[in-house]
Write an enzyme that holds these catalytic residues in place. Structure first.
Site, PDB file in Angstrom:
ATOM      1  N   CYS A 173       0.832  -1.204   0.000  1.00 14.63           N
ATOM      2  CA  CYS A 173       0.000   0.000   0.000  1.00 14.63           C
ATOM      3  C   CYS A 173       0.873   1.263   0.000  1.00 14.63           C
ATOM      4  O   CYS A 173       1.730   1.411  -0.865  1.00 14.63           O
ATOM      5  CB  CYS A 173      -0.965  -0.044   1.184  1.00 14.63           C
ATOM      6  N   ASP A 209      -8.400  -5.704  -5.986  1.00 12.33           N
ATOM      7  CA  ASP A 209      -8.038  -4.659  -5.029  1.00 12.33           C
ATOM      8  C   ASP A 209      -9.012  -3.498  -5.183  1.00 12.33           C
ATOM      9  O   ASP A 209      -9.097  -2.882  -6.240  1.00 12.33           O
ATOM     10  CB  ASP A 209      -6.602  -4.209  -5.318  1.00 12.33           C
ATOM     11  N   HIS A 238      -6.809  -6.367  -1.625  1.00 15.29           N
ATOM     12  CA  HIS A 238      -5.700  -5.456  -1.314  1.00 15.29           C
ATOM     13  C   HIS A 238      -4.786  -5.992  -0.219  1.00 15.29           C
ATOM     14  O   HIS A 238      -3.567  -5.910  -0.328  1.00 15.29           O
ATOM     15  CB  HIS A 238      -6.273  -4.104  -0.888  1.00 15.29           C
TER      16      HIS A 238
END
EC number: 3.1.2.2
Length: 420
Positions: free
Chosen positions: A235, A329, A363
């Protein structure tokens, strides 16, 4: 006599467990139920239904679940299908050193368990221990200059390949991955960079010199091999990890999990260089039926001419880069960002980047057998965030990616040592 066995009963969380039930009536249908209480007293549950074979046995390595939280042959399905009793809770181990997660495994006659509450006593039960740190691994608190983190060293005599581990906007210090990497022979620095001790909660700039200090700290350590280190990141951390690959000569192998190829939200600074960020468009936020916010479509596109000054100069990276992306994601369009990065490398005649894309994975790709977190609260944000992913596909992605990450680091970190 009905028996429930698990081999091993005590193991690291990234190790599989062989679960069997014996002594059943031939072709009897039974329910397996797993439950786990985290350190904040949040409960997580899973269940699956199986039919015994003609010998009255159910072997989860071969038997197919008839229903419940998953169907088909999934030996570790009871682990990765765990769901929170209270919605929007993420299973995340905080104390990796001193206590394992304890998974209660129970076997019932076939019954649908409303609200995960059993209506009768289990026919058999046992408790499994799931550890993050193997015997001999040590954790050293790092408080050198500005640096804040913990260094995990494998057992045995050094020297070991060094890796910096970065998480995202969760903040604080997350040690689950660094501790597991140390079990596999990597000296791993779980590095905090915001919202931890005296580090700012909402930094106004990403100062790359902080991360350069961390790289130099590792390379000076007598237990860590030189001349280069690895970075594993996810991330916002993956944005930083990619910037480290671009600007820092110490970084020779970088794993970017569901990140971007440009600076987003806050400027990136390295000495006199400042990379201006791309800002999100709040009006493009979408609300999922769960109430969680999908921010994937609110992000600006680095390919737009207006944003070219925000794109990281990936062609300058000296080492190898592995992009790992979940195609479902819902936080970032991570596959598109990785494709852009690989294309940018190729346009400069570089073949140092590779992408692993996992269909229907979300994600929050974590080490193997961790349950999918589809949506959860994140510190400092007024709405829960949607992460995305299908449980079975996400679990398969985590298991495969974990092996690929270790192979990648062994190949490229050990290669730098052989050139000395």
């Amino acid at each position: 006599m009905i028996q429930l066995t698990a081999t091993p009963v005590s193991a690291l969380v990234d190790e599989p467990v062989h679960i069997r039930a014996t002594g059943l009536t031939p072709f009897q249908v039974v329910s397996f139920k797993a439950s786990l209480e985290d350190e904040k007293r949040n409960m997580f549950y899973s269940q699956a239904h199986y039919r015994a074979n003609e010998f009255g046995e159910v072997d989860l390595e071969h038997a197919s679940s008839l229903g419940g939280d998953y169907v088909g042959v999934h030996p570790m399905g009871l682990f990765w299908s765990l769901k929170p009793e209270k919605p929007l809770k993420r299973l995340l181990k905080r104390d990796v050193m001193n206590s394992p997660f304890q998974v209660q495994l129970e076997l019932y006659d076939i019954e649908l368990l409303p609200n995960n509450k059993a209506t009768s006593a289990p026919k058999a039960s046992l408790t499994l221990k799931r550890w993050y740190v193997a015997p001999g691994v040590t954790r050293i608190q790092v408080r050198e200059g500005r640096l804040r983190g913990n260094l995990f060293l494998p057992s045995g005599e050094g020297q070991f390949p060094g890796v910096i581990d970065l998480f995202g906007d969760l903040g604080g210090l997350v040690e689950i991955r660094a501790s597991l990497l140390a079990n596999r022979g990597f000296a791993s620095l779980a590095l905090a960079y915001h919202d931890y001790e005296d580090l700012p909660s909402n930094p106004e700039v990403t100062d790359l010199e902080y991360f350069e200090e961390a790289a130099n700290f590792l390379l000076k350590h007598p237990k860590i091999q030189s001349p280069g280190i690895g970075v594993i990141s996810v991330c916002k951390g993956a944005e930083i990890g990619l910037a480290m690959a671009c600007y820092l000569k110490q970084v020779v192998a970088t794993v970017c999990i569901n990140g971007t190829n440009a600076s987003f939200e806050i400027p990136l600074r390295y000495g006199d260089l400042v990379v201006t960020p791309i800002h999100s468009a709040q009006e493009r936020l979408q609300v999922h039926v769960s109430g969680a916010v999908r921010i994937r479509h609110s992000k600006g596109d680095p390919r737009d001419e207006l944003h070219q000054q925000s794109v990281l100069p990936i062609e300058k990276a000296r080492g190898r880069i592995l992009f790992i992306v979940g195609e479902s994601d819902e936080c970032l369009d991570s596959k598109a960002y990785a494709e852009q990065a690989v294309d940018q490398l190729r346009s400069h005649g570089r073949s140092s980047g590779r992408m692993l894309a996992y269909p229907r994975a979300g994600h929050l790709l974590e080490p193997p057998y961790a349950p999918l977190c589809f949506a959860s609260w994140n510190p400092g944000i007024s709405r829960p965030l949607l992460w995305g992913g299908d449980p079975a596909a996400h679990a398969a992605a985590q298991e495969h990616a974990w092996g690929e990450i270790q192979k990648f680091f062994r190949q490229h970190l050990n290669k730098t040592r052989s050139k000395l």
